[in-house]
Enzyme design. Structure first.
Site, mmCIF file in Angstrom:
data_model
loop_
_atom_site.group_PDB
_atom_site.id
_atom_site.type_symbol
_atom_site.label_atom_id
_atom_site.label_comp_id
_atom_site.label_asym_id
_atom_site.label_seq_id
_atom_site.Cartn_x
_atom_site.Cartn_y
_atom_site.Cartn_z
ATOM 1 N N MET A 63 -31.059 -44.115 103.010
ATOM 2 C CA MET A 63 -31.370 -42.708 102.805
ATOM 3 C C MET A 63 -32.777 -42.597 102.229
ATOM 4 O O MET A 63 -33.657 -43.339 102.630
ATOM 5 C CB MET A 63 -30.314 -42.070 101.894
ATOM 6 C CG MET A 63 -28.894 -42.163 102.452
ATOM 7 S SD MET A 63 -28.632 -41.078 103.861
ATOM 8 C CE MET A 63 -28.483 -39.494 103.056
ATOM 9 N N CYS A 64 -33.025 -41.719 101.323
ATOM 10 C CA CYS A 64 -34.307 -41.489 100.632
ATOM 11 C C CYS A 64 -35.128 -40.389 101.307
ATOM 12 O O CYS A 64 -35.125 -40.249 102.531
ATOM 13 C CB CYS A 64 -35.180 -42.727 100.514
ATOM 14 S SG CYS A 64 -34.401 -44.139 99.707
ATOM 15 N N THR A 65 -35.825 -39.645 100.473
ATOM 16 C CA THR A 65 -36.770 -38.624 100.924
ATOM 17 C C THR A 65 -38.063 -38.824 100.159
ATOM 18 O O THR A 65 -38.043 -39.130 98.965
ATOM 19 C CB THR A 65 -36.228 -37.209 100.653
ATOM 20 O OG1 THR A 65 -34.947 -37.068 101.275
ATOM 21 C CG2 THR A 65 -37.174 -36.155 101.188
#
Length: 328
Positions: free
Chosen positions: A1-3
């Site tokens: 994931m991660c943004t």
């Protein structure tokens, strides 16, 4: 994931920010890698030219997931599932790196995106697992520098390719070009309300404030987070001071931060935002916010830290704290 995203405030400060979303407990902590620090990649020793700060973990050698160096070059790595491709063997004439070693090389050797463009062909990414994970992480990278220029590095072709990032946002798969095209689906998103419309003699009108954001995706998939972060980054007020700019970045991250329990992987592990970080490439400061607390911890890259012989790790108290107004 991660943004991840970049932001330039009215105070002319440039930031790189990220959420670290993962199902495996990484236990990373802020660490400073000094100048002339010797480390090994693919059994080859190398010394850092520049010192840098980020969040990482010592696994025999340091593994960092993000960081900013003394020249103001900043990077964050994010998961790139089913897209990243690496080489099976090393190349005698290139710098051979495992994917998780790339940040150590980048921050230790490169001072600007202009220099990165010149030297990226030196890199040869090879298949090697992270010891604590037991598998090869599929990664891509967002990079920015003091000029505010932002690029994405992806190896979906097998070679590291520099891609211009005109929106200053990156999430996960698919590839970056797909995400840019997908933004065409959100042409109707706007900060102002839609006007009332008349269907013959019947008037339809917004239920209330915020009608212009109808259709803005709210889920945690990579395309949804990319579109949401792009809209918020483009329109959020950054304030007039450095502190207001940092606060604005965290407010944007609030909208892509994943609470524990709402996103469970097929193997039963809980994918959540383990920490959030804002990297000030102007003042070379690192702001770290762990999941367990609302507190933000600041660490500045200074000469004292840059000139020590060994890496310096920093502990923090993750306890959730409040200010009791009755005590005043």
């Amino acid at each position: 994931m991660c943004t991840s995203l970049t932001l330039t405030s009215h105070a002319n400060h440039h930031f790189l920010a990220r959420t670290m979303d993962f199902g495996f407990q990484l236990d990373g902590r802020p660490v400073v890698i000094p100048r002339n620090y010797e480390w090994k990649h693919q059994q080859e020793a190398q010394k850092t030219k520049y010192g840098f700060i980020g969040t990482g973990r010592n696994l025999g050698e340091y593994f960092l997931a993000d960081g900013v160096n003394e020249k103001g070059l900043a990077v964050a790595e994010l998961y790139f599932l089913n897209e990243a491709k690496y080489h099976e063997s090393t190349h005698e004439e290139k710098v051979n790196l495992a994917p998780h070693e790339f940040i150590m090389w980048l921050l230790g050797q490169i001072g600007s995106i202009a220099q990165l463009r010149e030297r990226i062909t030196e890199i040869h990414l090879v298949e090697e697992a992270i010891p604590m994970l037991g598998f090869i992480p599929p990664l891509h990278f967002i990079v920015t520098d003091k000029t505010g220029e932002t690029v994405v590095l992806e190896s979906d072709s097998g070679e590291m390719v520099v891609k211009d990032n005109p929106v200053g946002v990156m999430t996960n798969s698919p590839d970056f070009g797909w995400h840019l095209k997908n933004l065409n689906n959100y042409l109707s998103i706007q900060p102002t309300n839609f006007s009332a419309k008349k269907i013959e003699e019947y008037v339809i009108q917004p239920f209330g404030q915020g009608s212009g954001t109808f259709g803005l995706p709210g889920g945690y998939t990579s395309p949804e987070r990319f579109a949401r972060a792009t809209f918020l980054r483009a329109l959020t007020s950054t304030g007039e001071t450095v502190e207001e700019g940092i606060n604005a970045v965290f407010k944007i991250l609030d909208n892509v931060t994943i609470p524990k329990g709402v996103n469970i992987k097929d193997d039963g592990s809980i994918d959540y935002t383990q920490y959030r970080a804002v990297l000030d490439v102007t003042e070379l400061a690192y702001y770290f916010n762990p999941y367990e607390s609302q507190e933000v911890f600041k660490l500045t890259l200074d000469e004292a830290l840059l000139n020590v012989k060994e890496a310096t790790e920093f502990t923090y108290d993750p306890t959730f704290k409040t200010t009791n107004l009755n005590a005043n």
